[in-house]
Design a protein around this motif. Structure first.
Motif, PDB file in Angstrom:
ATOM      1  N   ALA A 101      41.281  -6.017  -3.450  1.00 51.66           N
ATOM      2  CA  ALA A 101      40.825  -6.344  -2.094  1.00 51.66           C
ATOM      3  C   ALA A 101      41.182  -5.230  -1.112  1.00 51.66           C
ATOM      4  CB  ALA A 101      41.426  -7.674  -1.641  1.00 51.66           C
ATOM      5  N   ARG A 102      42.372  -4.665  -1.243  1.00 53.26           N
ATOM      6  CA  ARG A 102      42.763  -3.561  -0.349  1.00 53.26           C
ATOM      7  C   ARG A 102      41.876  -2.343  -0.556  1.00 53.26           C
ATOM      8  NH1 ARG A 102      47.815  -5.524  -1.689  1.00 53.26           N
ATOM      9  NH2 ARG A 102      48.228  -3.853  -3.187  1.00 53.26           N
ATOM     10  N   GLN A 103      41.484  -2.092  -1.795  1.00 55.85           N
ATOM     11  CA  GLN A 103      40.602  -0.955  -2.065  1.00 55.85           C
ATOM     12  C   GLN A 103      39.229  -1.179  -1.434  1.00 55.85           C
ATOM     13  OE1 GLN A 103      42.317   1.640  -3.391  1.00 55.85           O
ATOM     14  NE2 GLN A 103      43.880   0.043  -3.290  1.00 55.85           N
ATOM     15  N   ILE A 104      38.742  -2.406  -1.491  1.00 50.55           N
ATOM     16  CA  ILE A 104      37.458  -2.718  -0.847  1.00 50.55           C
ATOM     17  C   ILE A 104      37.595  -2.575   0.668  1.00 50.55           C
ATOM     18  CG2 ILE A 104      35.688  -4.472  -0.454  1.00 50.55           C
ATOM     19  CD1 ILE A 104      36.490  -5.667  -3.220  1.00 50.55           C
ATOM     20  N   ARG A 105      38.682  -3.107   1.215  1.00 50.29           N
ATOM     21  CA  ARG A 105      38.913  -2.972   2.660  1.00 50.29           C
ATOM     22  C   ARG A 105      38.912  -1.507   3.069  1.00 50.29           C
ATOM     23  NH1 ARG A 105      44.751  -3.314   4.058  1.00 50.29           N
ATOM     24  NH2 ARG A 105      44.490  -1.274   3.120  1.00 50.29           N
ATOM     25  N   ASP A 106      39.590  -0.660   2.299  1.00 50.58           N
ATOM     26  CA  ASP A 106      39.623   0.764   2.612  1.00 50.58           C
ATOM     27  C   ASP A 106      38.234   1.387   2.550  1.00 50.58           C
ATOM     28  OD1 ASP A 106      42.339   0.459   2.940  1.00 50.58           O
ATOM     29  OD2 ASP A 106      42.878   1.503   1.079  1.00 50.58           O
ATOM     30  N   ALA A 107      37.411   0.938   1.599  1.00 49.88           N
ATOM     31  CA  ALA A 107      36.034   1.446   1.502  1.00 49.88           C
ATOM     32  C   ALA A 107      35.214   1.002   2.711  1.00 49.88           C
ATOM     33  CB  ALA A 107      35.389   0.965   0.206  1.00 49.88           C
ATOM     34  N   VAL A 108      35.454  -0.212   3.192  1.00 51.80           N
ATOM     35  CA  VAL A 108      34.771  -0.699   4.394  1.00 51.80           C
ATOM     36  C   VAL A 108      35.195   0.137   5.599  1.00 51.80           C
ATOM     37  CG1 VAL A 108      34.592  -2.642   6.010  1.00 51.80           C
ATOM     38  CG2 VAL A 108      34.442  -3.045   3.535  1.00 51.80           C
ATOM     39  N   LEU A 109      36.497   0.359   5.748  1.00 51.37           N
ATOM     40  CA  LEU A 109      36.999   1.122   6.897  1.00 51.37           C
ATOM     41  C   LEU A 109      36.530   2.571   6.873  1.00 51.37           C
ATOM     42  CD1 LEU A 109      40.639  -0.289   7.109  1.00 51.37           C
ATOM     43  CD2 LEU A 109      38.643  -0.898   8.513  1.00 51.37           C
ATOM     44  N   ALA A 110      36.211   3.081   5.694  1.00 51.57           N
ATOM     45  CA  ALA A 110      35.719   4.459   5.573  1.00 51.57           C
ATOM     46  C   ALA A 110      34.259   4.579   5.994  1.00 51.57           C
ATOM     47  CB  ALA A 110      35.890   4.949   4.136  1.00 51.57           C
ATOM     48  N   ARG A 111      33.627   3.458   6.320  1.00 48.34           N
ATOM     49  CA  ARG A 111      32.217   3.456   6.731  1.00 48.34           C
ATOM     50  C   ARG A 111      32.094   2.923   8.151  1.00 48.34           C
ATOM     51  NH1 ARG A 111      28.741   0.896   1.976  1.00 48.34           N
ATOM     52  NH2 ARG A 111      27.212   1.078   3.627  1.00 48.34           N
ATOM     53  N   PRO A 112      32.455   3.759   9.141  1.00 53.38           N
ATOM     54  CA  PRO A 112      32.356   3.297  10.529  1.00 53.38           C
ATOM     55  C   PRO A 112      30.926   2.864  10.850  1.00 53.38           C
ATOM     56  CG  PRO A 112      33.174   5.571  10.416  1.00 53.38           C
ATOM     57  CD  PRO A 112      32.837   5.142   9.028  1.00 53.38           C
ATOM     58  N   GLY A 113      30.826   1.805  11.586  1.00 57.24           N
ATOM     59  CA  GLY A 113      29.513   1.311  11.966  1.00 57.24           C
ATOM     60  C   GLY A 113      28.937   0.292  11.003  1.00 57.24           C
ATOM     61  N   LEU A 114      29.565   0.120   9.855  1.00 58.30           N
ATOM     62  CA  LEU A 114      29.095  -0.905   8.915  1.00 58.30           C
ATOM     63  C   LEU A 114      29.368  -2.262   9.545  1.00 58.30           C
ATOM     64  CD1 LEU A 114      28.083  -1.509   5.922  1.00 58.30           C
ATOM     65  CD2 LEU A 114      30.488  -1.983   5.475  1.00 58.30           C
ATOM     66  N   PRO A 115      28.330  -3.079   9.732  1.00 63.04           N
ATOM     67  CA  PRO A 115      28.587  -4.392  10.339  1.00 63.04           C
ATOM     68  C   PRO A 115      29.366  -5.295   9.388  1.00 63.04           C
ATOM     69  CG  PRO A 115      26.262  -4.173   9.731  1.00 63.04           C
ATOM     70  CD  PRO A 115      26.918  -2.856   9.439  1.00 63.04           C
ATOM     71  N   LEU A 116      30.405  -5.906   9.915  1.00 62.82           N
ATOM     72  CA  LEU A 116      31.172  -6.862   9.120  1.00 62.82           C
ATOM     73  C   LEU A 116      30.402  -8.173   9.033  1.00 62.82           C
ATOM     74  CD1 LEU A 116      34.851  -6.383  10.328  1.00 62.82           C
ATOM     75  CD2 LEU A 116      33.798  -5.572   8.208  1.00 62.82           C
ATOM     76  N   PRO A 117      30.540  -8.867   7.914  1.00 62.88           N
ATOM     77  CA  PRO A 117      29.851 -10.148   7.792  1.00 62.88           C
ATOM     78  C   PRO A 117      30.514 -11.218   8.647  1.00 62.88           C
ATOM     79  CG  PRO A 117      31.249  -9.777   5.893  1.00 62.88           C
ATOM     80  CD  PRO A 117      31.312  -8.528   6.722  1.00 62.88           C
ATOM     81  N   ASP A 118      29.778 -12.290   8.868  1.00 59.47           N
ATOM     82  CA  ASP A 118      30.327 -13.443   9.579  1.00 59.47           C
ATOM     83  C   ASP A 118      31.232 -14.258   8.666  1.00 59.47           C
ATOM     84  OD1 ASP A 118      28.840 -13.046  12.043  1.00 59.47           O
ATOM     85  OD2 ASP A 118      27.071 -13.641  10.891  1.00 59.47           O
ATOM     86  N   LEU A 119      30.961 -14.200   7.362  1.00 59.46           N
ATOM     87  CA  LEU A 119      31.744 -14.963   6.402  1.00 59.46           C
ATOM     88  C   LEU A 119      31.630 -14.297   5.039  1.00 59.46           C
ATOM     89  CD1 LEU A 119      29.561 -16.907   4.573  1.00 59.46           C
ATOM     90  CD2 LEU A 119      29.294 -17.828   6.863  1.00 59.46           C
ATOM     91  N   LEU A 120      32.614 -14.590   4.181  1.00 58.08           N
ATOM     92  CA  LEU A 120      32.611 -14.080   2.811  1.00 58.08           C
ATOM     93  C   LEU A 120      32.454 -15.235   1.836  1.00 58.08           C
ATOM     94  CD1 LEU A 120      35.513 -11.447   2.719  1.00 58.08           C
ATOM     95  CD2 LEU A 120      33.056 -11.013   2.840  1.00 58.08           C
ATOM     96  N   CYS A 121      31.720 -14.964   0.764  1.00 59.85           N
ATOM     97  CA  CYS A 121      31.517 -15.945  -0.295  1.00 59.85           C
ATOM     98  C   CYS A 121      31.713 -15.250  -1.630  1.00 59.85           C
ATOM     99  CB  CYS A 121      30.099 -16.522  -0.209  1.00 59.85           C
ATOM    100  SG  CYS A 121      29.686 -17.621  -1.580  1.00 59.85           S
ATOM    101  N   PRO A 122      32.646 -15.712  -2.447  1.00 56.65           N
ATOM    102  CA  PRO A 122      32.786 -15.126  -3.785  1.00 56.65           C
ATOM    103  C   PRO A 122      31.625 -15.555  -4.677  1.00 56.65           C
ATOM    104  CG  PRO A 122      34.246 -17.006  -3.551  1.00 56.65           C
ATOM    105  CD  PRO A 122      33.601 -16.795  -2.201  1.00 56.65           C
ATOM    106  N   VAL A 123      31.239 -14.681  -5.584  1.00 51.15           N
ATOM    107  CA  VAL A 123      30.221 -15.045  -6.565  1.00 51.15           C
ATOM    108  C   VAL A 123      30.814 -16.161  -7.434  1.00 51.15           C
ATOM    109  CG1 VAL A 123      28.888 -14.259  -8.560  1.00 51.15           C
ATOM    110  CG2 VAL A 123      29.141 -12.773  -6.553  1.00 51.15           C
ATOM    111  N   PRO A 124      30.148 -17.310  -7.489  1.00 51.21           N
ATOM    112  CA  PRO A 124      30.722 -18.430  -8.247  1.00 51.21           C
ATOM    113  C   PRO A 124      30.541 -18.267  -9.753  1.00 51.21           C
ATOM    114  CG  PRO A 124      28.625 -19.077  -7.284  1.00 51.21           C
ATOM    115  CD  PRO A 124      28.909 -17.676  -6.798  1.00 51.21           C
TER     116      PRO A 124
END
Length: 192
Positions: free
Chosen positions: A57-80
């Motif tokens: 999860a931290r690695q994904i967060r870091d990848a998100v933070l490395a992409r300024p301007g990427l809109p964050l979702p309103d909610l997260l859903c794991p693949v069931p």
């Protein structure tokens, strides 16, 4: 490079995506699914090494933070997972990653928002040519009112062909999601 990896720059759309656009709008992958990191995924998924999930999860967060301007979702859903696979494994690795990722991004996690209504064979054991058919119609949305007009983030451990995430994204879009972004720890690199 596929814009679903980089953002919304359409100049890099691959031929496959031009011919058959996926239902999702973007994909954030922390790492390539390759040696040695592929072993971490296997240890998490099949070795029940759940302590790896917050690290993923931290690695994904870091990848998100490395992409300024990427809109964050309103909610997260794991693949069931399907009921049989959930009983067999005892946990859903996507959920184990989604919980700490949601906390790190400040986004709500909805573990039961999507349901796998068909207990399909694992995509890894299905020929690439039939993976789309394998997951067709496999998902349902438990709470459509949470989806309509919203940006949904899908969380999974690995994206290989993208068919599972594509089918789930299509399901959310049928219920009114305006945007769907995949957040995955690892993605199989494209073949040249």
């Amino acid at each position: 490079m596929d814009p679903r990896l980089r953002g919304d720059d359409v100049s890099g759309i691959c031929g496959t995506c031009l011919r058959d656009p996926p239902a999702f709008d973007a994909t954030v992958a922390a790492v390539d699914y390759a040696i040695p990191l592929d072993q971490l995924v296997l240890q998490l998924k099949f070795g029940a090494r759940l302590a790896l999930a917050p690290w993923c999860a931290r690695q994904i967060r870091d990848a998100v933070l490395a992409r300024p301007g990427l809109p964050l979702p309103d909610l997260l859903c794991p693949v069931p997972l399907g009921p049989g696979r959930l009983v067999e494994r005892g946990f859903n690795q996507a959920l184990e990653i989604a919980r700490p990722l949601a906390a790190a991004l400040g986004v709500a996690c909805h573990p039961a928002l999507a349901l796998r209504t068909l207990d399909t064979p694992a995509q890894s054991g299905v020929a690439p040519s039939v993976r789309a058919q394998n997951v067709r119609g496999a998902f349902a949305v438990e709470a459509p009112d949470l989806v309509e007009g919203r940006h949904v983030g899908l969380v999974d451990d690995v994206m290989t062909s993208g068919h599972t995430l594509g089918e789930l994204a299509a399901t959310f879009k049928r219920f009114g999601a305006v945007r769907v972004t995949n957040f995955v720890f690892a993605r199989t690199p494209p073949h040249p």
